[in-house]
Design a protein around this motif. Sequence first.
Motif, PDB file in Angstrom:
ATOM      1  N   LEU A  21      80.056 121.080  40.921  1.00 21.70           N
ATOM      2  CA  LEU A  21      79.925 122.509  40.553  1.00 21.70           C
ATOM      3  C   LEU A  21      80.038 122.114  38.448  1.00 21.70           C
ATOM      4  CD1 LEU A  21      80.925 125.581  39.222  1.00 21.70           C
ATOM      5  CD2 LEU A  21      83.966 124.256  39.927  1.00 21.70           C
ATOM      6  N   ASN A  22      80.223 120.817  38.748  1.00 23.00           N
ATOM      7  CA  ASN A  22      80.061 120.652  37.030  1.00 23.00           C
ATOM      8  C   ASN A  22      78.601 119.859  36.891  1.00 23.00           C
ATOM      9  OD1 ASN A  22      81.310 119.256  34.683  1.00 23.00           O
ATOM     10  ND2 ASN A  22      81.387 117.478  35.295  1.00 23.00           N
ATOM     11  N   GLU A  23      77.805 119.392  37.956  1.00 23.39           N
ATOM     12  CA  GLU A  23      76.725 119.886  37.968  1.00 23.39           C
ATOM     13  C   GLU A  23      76.200 120.237  37.790  1.00 23.39           C
ATOM     14  OE1 GLU A  23      75.056 117.105  40.964  1.00 23.39           O
ATOM     15  OE2 GLU A  23      76.921 115.459  40.031  1.00 23.39           O
ATOM     16  N   LEU A  24      76.216 121.789  38.578  1.00 18.95           N
ATOM     17  CA  LEU A  24      75.758 122.987  38.189  1.00 18.95           C
ATOM     18  C   LEU A  24      75.816 123.360  36.552  1.00 18.95           C
ATOM     19  CD1 LEU A  24      74.283 125.507  39.941  1.00 18.95           C
ATOM     20  CD2 LEU A  24      76.381 126.053  40.385  1.00 18.95           C
ATOM     21  N   ILE A  25      77.470 123.704  36.679  1.00 21.14           N
ATOM     22  CA  ILE A  25      77.282 124.028  35.354  1.00 21.14           C
ATOM     23  C   ILE A  25      76.323 122.948  33.942  1.00 21.14           C
ATOM     24  CG2 ILE A  25      79.225 124.812  33.193  1.00 21.14           C
ATOM     25  CD1 ILE A  25      81.315 125.200  35.541  1.00 21.14           C
ATOM     26  N   GLY A  26      76.565 122.596  33.926  1.00 17.57           N
ATOM     27  CA  GLY A  26      76.130 121.912  33.291  1.00 17.57           C
ATOM     28  C   GLY A  26      74.700 122.083  33.000  1.00 17.57           C
ATOM     29  N   ASP A  27      73.493 122.013  34.590  1.00 13.75           N
ATOM     30  CA  ASP A  27      72.199 122.771  34.053  1.00 13.75           C
ATOM     31  C   ASP A  27      72.563 123.733  34.018  1.00 13.75           C
ATOM     32  OD1 ASP A  27      71.575 119.713  35.606  1.00 13.75           O
ATOM     33  OD2 ASP A  27      72.443 121.048  37.979  1.00 13.75           O
ATOM     34  N   ILE A  28      73.280 124.935  34.223  1.00 18.36           N
ATOM     35  CA  ILE A  28      72.949 126.035  33.728  1.00 18.36           C
ATOM     36  C   ILE A  28      73.626 126.278  32.175  1.00 18.36           C
ATOM     37  CG2 ILE A  28      74.162 128.237  34.244  1.00 18.36           C
ATOM     38  CD1 ILE A  28      75.131 127.900  36.195  1.00 18.36           C
ATOM     39  N   LEU A  29      73.991 125.137  31.439  1.00 21.98           N
ATOM     40  CA  LEU A  29      73.869 125.224  30.361  1.00 21.98           C
ATOM     41  C   LEU A  29      73.073 124.828  29.894  1.00 21.98           C
ATOM     42  CD1 LEU A  29      77.955 124.501  29.979  1.00 21.98           C
ATOM     43  CD2 LEU A  29      76.879 126.700  29.459  1.00 21.98           C
ATOM     44  N   THR A  30      72.132 123.522  30.163  1.00 14.02           N
ATOM     45  CA  THR A  30      71.640 122.609  29.502  1.00 14.02           C
ATOM     46  C   THR A  30      69.416 124.034  29.837  1.00 14.02           C
ATOM     47  OG1 THR A  30      72.218 120.703  30.382  1.00 14.02           O
ATOM     48  CG2 THR A  30      69.282 120.946  29.464  1.00 14.02           C
ATOM     49  N   SER A  31      69.782 124.714  30.869  1.00 14.64           N
ATOM     50  CA  SER A  31      68.566 125.089  30.672  1.00 14.64           C
ATOM     51  C   SER A  31      68.605 126.846  29.691  1.00 14.64           C
ATOM     52  CB  SER A  31      68.588 125.718  32.546  1.00 14.64           C
ATOM     53  OG  SER A  31      70.307 127.315  32.359  1.00 14.64           O
ATOM     54  N   MET A  32      69.949 126.742  28.726  1.00  7.05           N
ATOM     55  CA  MET A  32      70.442 127.382  27.992  1.00  7.05           C
ATOM     56  C   MET A  32      70.093 127.094  26.803  1.00  7.05           C
ATOM     57  SD  MET A  32      73.551 129.584  29.390  1.00  7.05           S
ATOM     58  CE  MET A  32      73.842 130.863  27.964  1.00  7.05           C
ATOM     59  N   GLY A  33      69.641 125.832  26.770  1.00  7.67           N
ATOM     60  CA  GLY A  33      69.083 125.226  25.480  1.00  7.67           C
ATOM     61  C   GLY A  33      70.680 124.869  24.871  1.00  7.67           C
ATOM     62  N   LEU A  34      71.822 124.531  25.446  1.00 12.22           N
ATOM     63  CA  LEU A  34      72.990 123.590  24.503  1.00 12.22           C
ATOM     64  C   LEU A  34      72.500 122.285  25.530  1.00 12.22           C
ATOM     65  CD1 LEU A  34      75.593 126.366  25.726  1.00 12.22           C
ATOM     66  CD2 LEU A  34      74.393 126.057  23.591  1.00 12.22           C
ATOM     67  N   ASP A  35      73.431 121.197  24.435  1.00 12.92           N
ATOM     68  CA  ASP A  35      73.428 119.673  24.559  1.00 12.92           C
ATOM     69  C   ASP A  35      74.719 119.466  24.856  1.00 12.92           C
ATOM     70  OD1 ASP A  35      73.184 117.512  24.176  1.00 12.92           O
ATOM     71  OD2 ASP A  35      73.076 117.087  21.946  1.00 12.92           O
ATOM     72  N   LEU A  36      74.912 118.881  25.996  1.00 14.91           N
ATOM     73  CA  LEU A  36      75.428 118.560  27.021  1.00 14.91           C
ATOM     74  C   LEU A  36      76.528 117.665  25.858  1.00 14.91           C
ATOM     75  CD1 LEU A  36      75.070 118.741  30.430  1.00 14.91           C
ATOM     76  CD2 LEU A  36      75.527 120.333  29.037  1.00 14.91           C
TER      77      LEU A  36
END
Length: 337
Positions: A21-36
């Motif tokens: 779930l953490n990886e999935l959320i990270g991928d979604i946020l990254t695709s939105m242009g956010l820097d994790l």
Amino acid sequence: MFFIQTVWDFFQYQVLGMKWLNELIGDILTSMGLDLTGRIGGSLQFLIYDIIKILILLSVLIFIISYIQSYFPPERTKQILGRYKGITANSMGALLGTVTPFCSCSSIPLFIGFTNAGLPIGVTFSFLISSPLVDLGAFVLLMSIFGFKISLAYVIVGLVLAILGGSFIERLRMDDQVEQYIRAAGSIDIEIPDLTKRDRFLYAKEQMLNTVKKVYLYVFIGVGIGALIHNWIPAEVIQNILGRDNPFSVLIATAVGIPMYADIFGTLPIAEALFSKGVGLGTILSFMMAVTALSLPSVIMLRKAVKPKLLGVFVVIVTIGIIIIGYFFNAFSFLIV
């Protein structure tokens, strides 16, 4: 052995920890242009992941525990606990607290009910101490963050504190310190109803929904504070205040935790963030125990049931126990971390 370890790791990290779930959320946020790795992106990932994970695990665990609890209504519990004496009775009272998924304020009405039923005061206090500290749901959620060894150690010391605290209060013979209206109420023996599986399912569902409604706000607040600590406060600041080099860190954590009100589910994200900043395990456990067992609202509610002398003894015993546990874990945490 390798197969067993692989299965256990999958259970701990993917089922309980929900790393997927953490990886999935990270991928979604990254695709939105956010820097994790940035503060905003990292905070959002922490917030979304922890809120979803905790609420899912909390709902499942409360449902399972409540279903089991439906087999032990107060009347049956009274019958079971009434068979034991001494330290065995305190141990049973403490163990009973592990299957009651309540915060400290929710445990107090049960404490009053057990006192009305005529159970020894030490047994009821063993229950009152353990109930908000070491329920099974907390154990599983702790394991999803800190692993099995730390979670098991937390449960063990919580039970020891509950058993010894209740036993000490019993030896002080302070039954006269319970408010008169409670001692005069007495207990009424009623027939224990036989519930169908559907009744138990509906009971568990109702308990799950009621508990989630009670705690979700504290989960949100806890996750928010955890995200703030994790991504916005420099590690050096945390280390100076609560680090292993500060001999007063346990005292500070305990003092900060007591005025707060939350259950253990709300403190977990904060504990997770503090752990990632290098705060000592004992300091973290002291903070969690102070918040869950000695929150100011629960002390105020307990005052309605017991007189100031007994209330003071309870607070002092639990506070001293929490501080001892904190320093003990800070000294020997290398054995389990």
